[in-house]
Design an enzyme around this catalytic site. Structure first.
Site, PDB file in Angstrom:
ATOM      1  CB  SER A  42      41.067  43.248  24.270  1.00  0.00           C
ATOM      2  OG  SER A  42      42.014  43.987  25.020  1.00  0.00           O
ATOM      3  CE1 TYR A  85      36.728  44.495  27.844  1.00  0.00           C
ATOM      4  CE2 TYR A  85      39.121  44.577  28.037  1.00  0.00           C
ATOM      5  CZ  TYR A  85      37.969  44.840  27.324  1.00  0.00           C
ATOM      6  OH  TYR A  85      38.044  45.447  26.098  1.00  0.00           O
TER       7      TYR A  85
HETATM    8  P1  NAD Z   1      32.124  52.214  23.768  1.00  0.00           P
HETATM    9  O1  NAD Z   1      31.604  52.079  25.163  1.00  0.00           O
HETATM   10  O2  NAD Z   1      32.548  53.562  23.286  1.00  0.00           O
HETATM   11  O3  NAD Z   1      31.073  51.598  22.734  1.00  0.00           O
HETATM   12  C1  NAD Z   1      30.449  50.352  22.974  1.00  0.00           C
HETATM   13  C2  NAD Z   1      29.021  50.415  22.462  1.00  0.00           C
HETATM   14  O4  NAD Z   1      28.431  49.126  22.668  1.00  0.00           O
HETATM   15  C3  NAD Z   1      28.144  51.441  23.201  1.00  0.00           C
HETATM   16  O5  NAD Z   1      27.500  52.297  22.283  1.00  0.00           O
HETATM   17  C4  NAD Z   1      27.131  50.572  23.951  1.00  0.00           C
HETATM   18  O6  NAD Z   1      25.840  51.162  24.076  1.00  0.00           O
HETATM   19  C5  NAD Z   1      27.090  49.324  23.078  1.00  0.00           C
HETATM   20  N1  NAD Z   1      26.607  48.154  23.813  1.00  0.00           N
HETATM   21  C6  NAD Z   1      26.941  47.781  25.078  1.00  0.00           C
HETATM   22  N2  NAD Z   1      26.242  46.712  25.430  1.00  0.00           N
HETATM   23  C7  NAD Z   1      25.461  46.377  24.370  1.00  0.00           C
HETATM   24  C8  NAD Z   1      24.510  45.355  24.150  1.00  0.00           C
HETATM   25  N3  NAD Z   1      24.221  44.467  25.097  1.00  0.00           N
HETATM   26  N4  NAD Z   1      23.895  45.300  22.937  1.00  0.00           N
HETATM   27  C9  NAD Z   1      24.170  46.215  21.973  1.00  0.00           C
HETATM   28  N5  NAD Z   1      25.043  47.222  22.153  1.00  0.00           N
HETATM   29  C10 NAD Z   1      25.686  47.297  23.339  1.00  0.00           C
HETATM   30  O7  NAD Z   1      33.353  51.165  23.691  1.00  0.00           O
HETATM   31  P2  NAD Z   1      34.603  51.020  22.685  1.00  0.00           P
HETATM   32  O8  NAD Z   1      35.820  51.451  23.409  1.00  0.00           O
HETATM   33  O9  NAD Z   1      34.298  51.573  21.349  1.00  0.00           O
HETATM   34  O10 NAD Z   1      34.681  49.430  22.631  1.00  0.00           O
HETATM   35  C11 NAD Z   1      34.139  48.665  21.584  1.00  0.00           C
HETATM   36  C12 NAD Z   1      34.704  47.263  21.698  1.00  0.00           C
HETATM   37  O11 NAD Z   1      36.135  47.315  21.627  1.00  0.00           O
HETATM   38  C13 NAD Z   1      34.370  46.547  23.006  1.00  0.00           C
HETATM   39  O12 NAD Z   1      34.105  45.170  22.728  1.00  0.00           O
HETATM   40  C14 NAD Z   1      35.646  46.670  23.813  1.00  0.00           C
HETATM   41  O13 NAD Z   1      35.793  45.627  24.738  1.00  0.00           O
HETATM   42  C15 NAD Z   1      36.682  46.579  22.703  1.00  0.00           C
HETATM   43  N6  NAD Z   1      37.983  47.135  23.043  1.00  0.00           N
HETATM   44  C16 NAD Z   1      38.095  48.436  23.400  1.00  0.00           C
HETATM   45  C17 NAD Z   1      39.351  48.937  23.714  1.00  0.00           C
HETATM   46  C18 NAD Z   1      39.556  50.367  24.116  1.00  0.00           C
HETATM   47  O14 NAD Z   1      40.646  50.678  24.613  1.00  0.00           O
HETATM   48  N7  NAD Z   1      38.590  51.250  23.912  1.00  0.00           N
HETATM   49  C19 NAD Z   1      40.488  48.088  23.676  1.00  0.00           C
HETATM   50  C20 NAD Z   1      40.312  46.768  23.302  1.00  0.00           C
HETATM   51  C21 NAD Z   1      39.050  46.285  22.975  1.00  0.00           C
END
Ligand code: NAD
Length: 257
Positions: free
Chosen positions: A141, A154
Site C-alpha cells: 500500500s 496496518y
Molecule cells: P476487500 O475487503 O474488498 O477484499 C478483501 C478480501 O479478502 C475479502 O473478500 C475477504 O473475505 C478476503 N480475506 C480476508 N481475510 C482473508 C483470509 N484470511 N483468507 C482469505 N481471504 C481473506 O478489500 P480490498 O480493498 O479489495 O483490499 C484488497 C487488498 O488491497 C488488501 O490487502 C488491502 O490491504 C489492499 N489495499 C487496499 C486499499 C484500498 O484503498 N482499498 C489500498 C491499499 C491496499
C-alpha cells in the site's frame, strides 16, 4: 489475451480489488483460481467469470492457515499442472492509536497481511522454481512509504510486505521468478467503505477529505489496480523485478513534493 493459458491464484478475490483482478485476468485468457474466506463471495466471482465466458474455480482457504493454503496449492497443481501467477491480495484493515490497539487485533492483522503473503508464496514457489517461471504480485500500500494517522498496525504490515517483496526477488531471480509489489492509494472497495463507516460520524465528509489528499482529486477504483496487476502478471513487465508500483492518484508524489 495477455494471459492466454496462464494459471493464476488470486487470494481474497471474493471482493474489491481481488475480484476486479480476477474478472480482468479471466477476460485476458487466464484460468483463475478464486480464493477467499467467504464461500458466497468467492462463488459469486466465479459465476461472473464463467457467465462472461471465462474459466475459474473457487477454493476456500484462510491464507493464515498453512494446512488450507498447502491443500489449495496442491489442488491447483493436480488440476492444472502448473501455477504461473500468484497474486497475494487478501488483507484486512486496522485502525487506532498504537497504545489502544489490543494484542489480538495486532496479531490478526499481522497474520492476515504478512503471514498471508508468506504462506501462499511458500507453497507455490517450489512449483514455479521447478518450471523456472513465475510472477508473484504482493499487495502492499502507499502507506508503506508515508505516515498516516491511526494506521500503525496496518502500515507496519504493508511496510513488511514491501521489504519481503524485495528480498524474495533477490532469492528467486535465478529461477526466472519475478516478485513485485502494488502500492495503491485509497481505492473505493468494501474495505474502505467499512473503514469510513466505523471511523467517521459522517463518511461523506471523510470521502471529500480523502479526495483532497489525491493529486487526481478522485479516489481510485478496483479496476485501476487490476490493470496494474495485469501488467505485473504479464510478460510485458519482464524487466520489473522487486519493484513497488504506485496506483495512488499521486498521493505519495504529492506528499514528497
Ligand atoms: P476487500 O475487503 O474488498 O477484499 C478483501 C478480501 O479478502 C475479502 O473478500 C475477504 O473475505 C478476503 N480475506 C480476508 N481475510 C482473508 C483470509 N484470511 N483468507 C482469505 N481471504 C481473506 O478489500 P480490498 O480493498 O479489495 O483490499 C484488497 C487488498 O488491497 C488488501 O490487502 C488491502 O490491504 C489492499 N489495499 C487496499 C486499499 C484500498 O484503498 N482499498 C489500498 C491499499 C491496499
Amino acid at each position: 489475451m495477455r494471459l492466454r493459458d496462464k494459471v493464476a491464484i488470486i487470494t481474497g478475490s471474493g471482493s474489491g480489488i481481488g475480484k476486479a483482478t480476477a474478472l480482468l485476468f479471466a477476460k485476458q485468457g487466464a484460468f483463475v483460481v478464486v480464493n477467499d474466506l467467504s464461500e458466497k463471495a468467492g462463488n459469486e466471482t466465479v459465476e461472473e467469470i464463467v457467465s462472461a465466458g471465462g474459466k475459474a474455480i473457487f477454493i476456500q482457504a484462510d491464507v493464515t492457515d498453512p494446512g488450507s493454503v498447502e491443500s489449495m496449492v496442491n489442488q491447483v497443481i493436480e488440476r492444472c499442472g502448473k501455477i504461473d501467477i500468484l497474486f497475494n491480495n487478501a488483507g484486512i484493515s486496522g485502525v487506532g492509536l498504537l497504545h489502544e490497539i489490543d494484542v489480538e487485533t495486532w496479531d490478526r492483522i499481522m497474520s492476515v497481511n504478512v503471514k498471508g503473503v508468506f504462506l501462499p508464496s511458500k507453497y507455490v514457489l517450489p512449483f514455479m522454481m521447478e518450471r523456472k517461471s513465475g510472477a508473484i504480485i504482493n499487495m502492499s500500500s502507499c502507506i508503506a512509504e508515508m505516515g498516516l494517522a491511526l494506521r500503525t498496525s496496518y502500515a507496519t504490515t504493508k511496510g513488511a510486505v514491501l521489504s519481503l517483496t524485495k528480498s524474495m526477488q533477490v532469492d528467486y531471480a535465478p529461477y526466472n521468478i519475478r516478485v513485485n509489489a502494488l502500492l495503491p492509494g485509497t481505492i473505493i472497495t468494501p474495505f474502505v467503505e467499512n473503514y469510513l463507516k466505523t471511523s467517521y460520524d459522517n463518511p461523506e465528509i471523510a470521502i471529500e477529505g480523502l479526495k483532497k489528499r489525491q493529486l487526481s482529486g478522485e479516489l481510485g477504483r478496483p479496476e485501476d489496480v487490476a490493470q496494474a496487476a495485469l501488467f505485473l502478471a504479464s510478460d510485458e513487465s519482464k524487466f520489473m523485478m522487486g519493484s513497488p508500483l504506485y496506483i495512488d492518484g499521486g498521493v505519495v508524489s504529492g506528499k514528497n513534493a
